[in-house]
Write a protein that holds these residues in place. Structure first.
Motif, short mmCIF file in Angstrom:
data_model
loop_
_atom_site.label_atom_id
_atom_site.label_comp_id
_atom_site.label_asym_id
_atom_site.label_seq_id
_atom_site.Cartn_x
_atom_site.Cartn_y
_atom_site.Cartn_z
N GLU A 1 0.83 -1.21 0.00
CA GLU A 1 0.00 0.00 0.00
C GLU A 1 0.86 1.26 0.00
OE1 GLU A 1 -3.82 1.92 2.39
OE2 GLU A 1 -2.76 0.19 3.21
N GLN A 2 1.90 1.27 0.84
CA GLN A 2 2.79 2.42 0.89
C GLN A 2 3.56 2.57 -0.42
OE1 GLN A 2 5.00 1.14 4.29
NE2 GLN A 2 3.80 2.37 5.73
N TYR A 3 4.02 1.45 -0.96
CA TYR A 3 4.79 1.47 -2.20
C TYR A 3 3.93 1.99 -3.35
CZ TYR A 3 8.23 -0.15 -5.64
OH TYR A 3 9.17 -0.22 -6.64
N ARG A 4 2.65 1.66 -3.33
CA ARG A 4 1.74 2.13 -4.37
C ARG A 4 1.67 3.66 -4.36
NH1 ARG A 4 -2.14 -0.66 -2.87
NH2 ARG A 4 -1.68 -2.48 -4.16
N ASP B 1 4.23 11.78 15.07
CA ASP B 1 4.20 10.35 14.73
C ASP B 1 5.44 9.97 13.95
OD1 ASP B 1 3.64 11.84 12.52
OD2 ASP B 1 2.09 10.50 11.73
N ASP B 2 6.52 10.70 14.12
CA ASP B 2 7.72 10.51 13.32
C ASP B 2 8.55 9.33 13.82
OD1 ASP B 2 9.64 10.94 11.43
OD2 ASP B 2 10.67 12.51 12.56
N LYS B 3 8.12 8.13 13.44
CA LYS B 3 8.80 6.93 13.88
C LYS B 3 9.22 6.04 12.72
CE LYS B 3 6.19 6.75 18.22
NZ LYS B 3 5.29 5.93 19.08
N ILE B 4 8.98 6.50 11.50
CA ILE B 4 9.24 5.68 10.32
C ILE B 4 10.40 6.29 9.54
CG2 ILE B 4 8.23 4.70 8.23
CD1 ILE B 4 5.52 4.96 9.50
N ASN C 1 -4.10 5.11 7.62
CA ASN C 1 -4.43 3.82 7.01
C ASN C 1 -3.25 3.20 6.28
OD1 ASN C 1 -7.05 4.08 7.95
ND2 ASN C 1 -7.82 4.99 6.05
N ALA C 2 -2.43 4.04 5.65
CA ALA C 2 -1.29 3.53 4.87
C ALA C 2 -0.06 3.31 5.74
CB ALA C 2 -0.96 4.48 3.73
N GLY C 3 -0.02 3.90 6.94
CA GLY C 3 1.12 3.70 7.82
C GLY C 3 2.24 4.71 7.64
N ALA D 1 4.63 12.27 4.69
CA ALA D 1 3.62 12.87 3.82
C ALA D 1 4.08 14.21 3.29
CB ALA D 1 2.30 13.03 4.59
N VAL D 2 4.66 15.01 4.17
CA VAL D 2 5.17 16.31 3.76
C VAL D 2 6.28 16.15 2.71
CG1 VAL D 2 6.47 18.34 4.53
CG2 VAL D 2 4.56 17.48 5.90
N GLU D 3 7.13 15.15 2.92
CA GLU D 3 8.21 14.90 1.97
C GLU D 3 7.66 14.50 0.60
OE1 GLU D 3 12.09 11.94 1.44
OE2 GLU D 3 10.97 11.96 3.33
N MET D 4 6.60 13.69 0.59
CA MET D 4 5.99 13.27 -0.67
C MET D 4 5.41 14.46 -1.42
SD MET D 4 4.14 9.77 0.62
CE MET D 4 3.42 9.36 -0.96
N VAL D 5 4.77 15.36 -0.68
CA VAL D 5 4.19 16.55 -1.30
C VAL D 5 5.30 17.48 -1.81
CG1 VAL D 5 2.77 18.60 -0.91
CG2 VAL D 5 2.11 16.42 0.12
N GLU D 6 6.34 17.63 -1.00
CA GLU D 6 7.43 18.54 -1.35
C GLU D 6 8.15 18.11 -2.62
OE1 GLU D 6 10.62 21.10 1.25
OE2 GLU D 6 10.18 19.04 1.86
#
Length: 208
Positions: A71-74, A200-203, A136-138, A144-149
């Motif tokens: 799901e995350q990879y998608r 929630d910065d644990k990943i 939901n995606a983990g 998320a911010v990095e993906m948007v940036e």
């Protein structure tokens, strides 16, 4: 349906007869073939593809999987596709975000941030984002911010410190919104709370 019933009465038609068993095996093989054909068709849809098929999509757009689940990879593949297609304009960035997270206009908000003259220019603020997608995606909020940036032009910086939630509470007993009120036991309805950036910065950092 018992296909043996269509045979003449001179043949044995009950489920213990050899003819019934042969017809049953034939019908089962046809159903399995239909399921395989359907699975092949679904594998062409990035939103459904899993496992090795998803890895092949990642290789096509040169997106590493890292430790991400399907799901995350998608989402990462969709983000990479968005990076390849955005033209640097606000509409193209918003279109890529809405396609990536399956949202609708209004779910995600990017707005210009007013800064003093001596501060950096070209900064946009991520003021609204679908937190439920992250949970939901983990993903963590920083991911998320990095993906948007990554979708923004190189010269544009992204500012984000919190994500708005959708939960609202009304004092009117008869007023209730299934999309914004309290959830049920199955968590299938109800609003969600906001999220402070980094709490929630644990990943680990997302793979490039």
């Amino acid at each position: 349906m018992n296909r043996a019933e269509r045979l003449p009465d001179c043949y044995r038609k009950d489920e213990y007869g050899n003819i019934y068993k042969l017809l049953y095996l034939n019908a089962s093989a046809i159903e399995e073939l239909k399921e395989d054909i359907l699975a092949v068709g679904e594998s062409l849809d990035l939103k459904i593809a899993t496992g090795k098929t998803l890895d092949l999509y990642g290789e096509m757009v040169e997106q590493q999987r890292g430790l991400l689940n399907d799901e995350q990879y998608r989402y990462m593949i969709q983000a990479r596709i968005g990076r390849n297609n955005v033209q640097g304009s606000y509409p193209s960035v918003m279109k890529a975000l809405l396609l990536m997270f399956g949202g609708k206009p209004g779910d995600i908000t990017l707005e210009d941030l007013e800064l003093d003259e001596w501060e950096d220019s070209c900064v946009v603020k991520l003021s609204k984002f679908p937190v439920s997608v992250l949970v939901n995606a983990g993903f963590s909020s920083r991911q998320a911010v990095e993906m948007v940036e990554r979708l923004l032009p190189i010269c544009v910086k992204l500012f984000a410190d919190n994500f708005e939630g959708t939960f609202t509470f009304s004092g009117e007993a008869m007023e209730y919104d299934a999309e914004a009120g309290f959830a049920d036991i199955e968590q299938s309805i109800g609003g969600y709370l906001g999220l402070l950036l980094g709490e929630d910065d644990k990943i680990p950092v997302l793979p490039l």
